[in-house]
Design a protein around this motif. Structure first.
Motif, PDB file in Angstrom:
ATOM      1  N   GLU A   1       0.825  -1.220   0.091  1.00 46.24           N
ATOM      2  CA  GLU A   1       0.062  -0.122   0.100  1.00 46.24           C
ATOM      3  C   GLU A   1       0.798   1.203  -0.005  1.00 46.24           C
ATOM      4  O   GLU A   1       1.658   1.288   0.811  1.00 46.24           O
ATOM      5  CB  GLU A   1      -0.913  -0.008   1.194  1.00 46.24           C
ATOM      6  CG  GLU A   1      -1.776  -1.119   1.256  1.00 46.24           C
ATOM      7  CD  GLU A   1      -2.907  -1.084   2.624  1.00 46.24           C
ATOM      8  OE1 GLU A   1      -2.704  -0.129   2.955  1.00 46.24           O
ATOM      9  OE2 GLU A   1      -3.581  -2.105   2.675  1.00 46.24           O
TER      10      GLU A   1
ATOM     11  N   ARG B   1       0.439   4.413   0.715  1.00 44.92           N
ATOM     12  CA  ARG B   1       0.142   5.198   2.128  1.00 44.92           C
ATOM     13  C   ARG B   1       1.008   4.988   3.316  1.00 44.92           C
ATOM     14  O   ARG B   1       0.586   5.819   4.189  1.00 44.92           O
ATOM     15  CB  ARG B   1      -1.378   5.644   2.143  1.00 44.92           C
ATOM     16  CG  ARG B   1      -1.988   6.179   0.987  1.00 44.92           C
ATOM     17  CD  ARG B   1      -3.480   6.405   1.112  1.00 44.92           C
ATOM     18  NE  ARG B   1      -4.094   6.943  -0.075  1.00 44.92           N
ATOM     19  CZ  ARG B   1      -4.653   5.899  -0.939  1.00 44.92           C
ATOM     20  NH1 ARG B   1      -4.526   4.835  -0.836  1.00 44.92           N
ATOM     21  NH2 ARG B   1      -5.105   6.308  -2.355  1.00 44.92           N
TER      22      ARG B   1
ATOM     23  N   GLN C   1       5.326  -5.531   4.295  1.00 44.29           N
ATOM     24  CA  GLN C   1       4.646  -4.396   4.893  1.00 44.29           C
ATOM     25  C   GLN C   1       3.747  -4.897   6.092  1.00 44.29           C
ATOM     26  O   GLN C   1       2.820  -5.726   5.752  1.00 44.29           O
ATOM     27  CB  GLN C   1       3.631  -3.725   3.874  1.00 44.29           C
ATOM     28  CG  GLN C   1       3.116  -2.620   4.330  1.00 44.29           C
ATOM     29  CD  GLN C   1       2.415  -1.744   2.960  1.00 44.29           C
ATOM     30  OE1 GLN C   1       1.694  -2.257   2.310  1.00 44.29           O
ATOM     31  NE2 GLN C   1       2.792  -0.526   2.760  1.00 44.29           N
TER      32      GLN C   1
END
Length: 275
Positions: free
Chosen positions: A23, A25, A99
């Motif tokens: 992702e 962000r 992540q």
């Protein structure tokens, strides 16, 4: 084919660009083998988008080897530092990415990874495992039980590793087992770690994905190593023999490999003439 290679499709979600699996962000992390390219890794720390890093051997019994320690680097996805690190991992086999869930502390991630550098082996001793090497990490993720897989993934969340074809391979999510008992280095895991550099090399040399490697290719590489032929340049010269030789030709090759009167250089020359 070694059994661990056949499990790769079962435990992965697909391959492609790294951007497809993280992702944008929130931060993601690279585990880097900085000893191989120390200058490039040092430059990475000064680039835009690098947020934090830890030296993974610090505060562990491996601290005397701190100069060879892998790094855990926190990066902004899509930043200059992220793109540089991604290229190092994908093109140079310098590391891999993950992540975790939001707000996972960097120290928790480092402590999790530190559990796997030294494992109790099947011989009653301990073995150092280069988990920063994508070939070794891929072998560990693939060769163990489902419980072992979950232990390895733990709090890392989305794990993505480079492939010999310079793509990225995303692994299936797994429930964290928290602070489970120490992971033992079973015979199956140990064998996979030993086989992984050869499998990675021939996968890259032939552009054949790891799960599609014919078993005889790896068996022939093992025979070459037993005969003293281990250098990549020599194996490259013998690729036609490894991949295309008939059974009859390979029997002639085996006779050369076990000939005690020949040096490794002489064996390579004789084998090249067979191919």
């Amino acid at each position: 084919m070694p059994g661990w290679l056949t499990r790769i499709p079962e435990r992965t979600r697909g391959s492609g660009d790294l951007a497809a699996w993280v992702e944008p962000r929130r931060p993601a992390y690279l585990v880097l083998d900085r000893r191989r390219y120390p200058e490039a890794c040092a430059e990475l720390l000064g680039q835009a988008g690098q947020r934090d890093f830890m030296t993974l051997f610090a505060t562990t019994p491996l601290a005397p080897l701190i100069e060879a320690s892998p790094w855990l680097v926190e990066l902004e996805v899509g930043s200059e530092a992220w793109l540089s690190g991604e290229a190092l991992c994908r093109e140079q086999r310098l590391g891999w990415a993950f992540q975790p869930a939001p707000a996972t502390p960097l120290t928790d991630l480092a402590d999790h990874l530190r559990r796997f550098f030294v494992l109790d082996d099947p011989h009653g001793g301990q073995s150092l495992v280069n988990i920063q090497d994508p070939a070794a990490w891929t072998a560990l993720l693939t060769a163990g039980s489902d419980t072992t897989y979950a232990q390895l993934i733990g709090p890392l969340g989305r794990v993505v590793t480079p492939t010999p074809q310079r793509h990225w391979l995303a692994w299936q999510p797994a429930d964290s087992l928290g602070n489970a008992d120490a992971l033992p280095l079973t015979q199956e895991l140990e064998l996979a770690l030993k086989e992984s550099p050869r499998a990675w090399w021939i996968s890259q040399a032939t552009e054949t994905p790891l799960p599609a490697l014919p078993p005889e290719w790896l068996e022939r590489l093992i025979c070459l190593a037993a005969g003293g032929i281990t250098h990549g340049r020599d194996r490259t010269r013998l690729l036609p023999l490894i991949c295309q030789a008939s059974d009859a030709t390979w029997r002639d090759a085996q006779a050369i490999l076990v000939d005690p009167s020949l040096t490794a250089v002489q064996k390579t020359g004789e084998l090249e003439r067979l191919s």
